[in-house]
Structure formats: structure tokens, C-alpha cells
Write an enzyme that holds these catalytic residues in place. Sequence first.
Site, PDB file in Angstrom:
ATOM      1  N   LEU A 246       0.840  -1.136  -0.128  1.00  0.00           N
ATOM      2  CA  LEU A 246       0.050   0.052   0.030  1.00  0.00           C
ATOM      3  C   LEU A 246       0.947   1.224  -0.046  1.00  0.00           C
ATOM      4  O   LEU A 246       1.886   1.055   0.561  1.00  0.00           O
ATOM      5  CB  LEU A 246      -0.958   0.016   1.256  1.00  0.00           C
ATOM      6  CG  LEU A 246      -1.881  -1.023   1.347  1.00  0.00           C
ATOM      7  CD1 LEU A 246      -2.744  -1.120   2.818  1.00  0.00           C
ATOM      8  CD2 LEU A 246      -3.008  -0.883   0.146  1.00  0.00           C
ATOM      9  N   ASP A 247       0.320   2.206  -0.493  1.00  0.00           N
ATOM     10  CA  ASP A 247       1.118   3.528  -0.704  1.00  0.00           C
ATOM     11  C   ASP A 247       1.333   4.052   0.777  1.00  0.00           C
ATOM     12  O   ASP A 247       0.654   3.851   1.592  1.00  0.00           O
ATOM     13  CB  ASP A 247       0.500   4.616  -1.433  1.00  0.00           C
ATOM     14  CG  ASP A 247       0.372   4.337  -2.963  1.00  0.00           C
ATOM     15  OD1 ASP A 247       1.289   3.363  -3.404  1.00  0.00           O
ATOM     16  OD2 ASP A 247      -0.583   4.692  -3.572  1.00  0.00           O
ATOM     17  N   GLN A 248       2.284   4.843   1.110  1.00  0.00           N
ATOM     18  CA  GLN A 248       2.786   5.627   2.104  1.00  0.00           C
ATOM     19  C   GLN A 248       1.291   6.240   3.050  1.00  0.00           C
ATOM     20  O   GLN A 248       1.153   5.970   3.955  1.00  0.00           O
ATOM     21  CB  GLN A 248       3.706   6.827   2.141  1.00  0.00           C
ATOM     22  CG  GLN A 248       4.300   7.271   3.450  1.00  0.00           C
ATOM     23  CD  GLN A 248       5.665   7.904   3.253  1.00  0.00           C
ATOM     24  OE1 GLN A 248       6.192   7.887   2.375  1.00  0.00           O
ATOM     25  NE2 GLN A 248       6.017   8.288   4.791  1.00  0.00           N
TER      26      GLN A 248
END
Length: 235
Positions: free
Chosen positions: A106-108
Amino acid sequence: MAQTSRIDQWLSRCGYCSRREARSWVRDGRVQVAALRADSVDQRAAAGDVTVDGEALEGPHGLLVLLNKPAGRVCSHQASEGPSIYDLLPERWQRRNPAINSIGRLDQDTTGVLLLTDLGDLIQRWTSPRHKVPKVYEVTVDAPLDESLIPLFASGTLQLPGEDSPCAPARLQILDVHQARLELTEGRFHQVKRMFGVTGRTVTRLHRSRFGEIELGDLEPGKWRLLEVTDLARA
Ligand code: URA
């Protein structure tokens, strides 16, 4: 018959210590086999017979973990990439061998359901597009949504810049002017943000609420829970 391994292999596999350090753990009497003090690191034993400091080995055949990923953490082991999700896990798990990795990333700034495991075949299986594991995202965008996006996302023709093939059909529910729920069976790089980007909208908040059948329940952001490996069969 239960699989047997050398004691130093069990200890390093489960992250207690390195194989070299296992010698002193055994010498100090911290390891028992079938309730008797282990005599050497090359003694072979089934995981279920080994205890360390009086406790059963933790996850000798692999761990599967559900993490409620908070914003601001990266799915990377590289300290240079920023604060890591792996620092939210018990220290001992970081020494497991094979290492624990996330099943996809998952993105930051994305929050929510993230699965992690040290079982490489599970990672392969559950990230493969062939398996079409449904993933559900709660999305907030900066500009009004409209009903025309539903057939567009469902069509299987939405083309992302730089990709060879269009996105597989995805199910979009519009919840209100700026909020939607999107169900994908793929996991392309920044896929949700790019799909909305194609329609001229920027995703301002992204939360994954489901991976297969697995949801967060009452798990707080930043907290984890161990799952049975069989739980993923439900995914
Ligand atoms: N799609 C995105 O754009 N970002 C994520 O983190 C997950 C899916």
C-alpha cells in the site's frame, strides 16, 4: 510424521537468535526438547517438542499477520524510504528467516488492511493476477463523482497511461459526492489513484477495507493480529 529440523535452524527460523548464537542459548539451558534440556544445536526435533525459556516456539511453520496500516508508513524494509510498517511488528519477527513481507504493497498515505507473511508461496499466490483476489478500497476524491464512472470502471476498457492492457472490470459504488467504494481484482502500481486520475480526479484519501474476505474488525490503526494460515484460504 512431524517434520524435524536442527535446533539452531528452528531458533533462527523463528527469529530468536542466529544459528551461531544458538550455541550459547543451548549451553545456557534455555532450550528444551520434549521437556528435557537440549544437549546440542545439531539435535533434531519436531517444532512442537521445542520450547525456549519454557515457551513453545512461535510460528515455526510460518506467520500470517493482519496489520491495520496507518498513514505515513512505507511497505519497505529500507530505512532510507521512510518510517516502515515493519517497525510496528514485534522485534523478534524482524529477525525471522525467511523474512516477513507484505502481500502486495500500500502507498505511504494509504491506510487499512495489509497482510504480511514469511510464507513465500502465499505471497506469490495472493499477489498473482490469476487469482483475482477482490480488494475493496474506500476512496475520497477532490472533485464531484458522477454515475458515468460506474460503467466506465466496469467496462474492462479503462486504459492507464503507460500500460499495455486495459484495467480488468472493477466495481464502483458512489457513496456521496466525493466518496466511493471500489472493488478491484488486480493490484497494479498506484492503481486506484491512477484510475481516478484518468477521469480527472485526485484521490485525497485511500483506505483498504477488505482483502478477499479479510476485514479489520476492531483492529486499531498501527495494530496487528495473527491469523491462521487457513484464514487466507477464505481470501
Ligand atoms: N491503489 C493505489 O493507488 N494506492 C494504494 O496504496 C493501493 C491501491
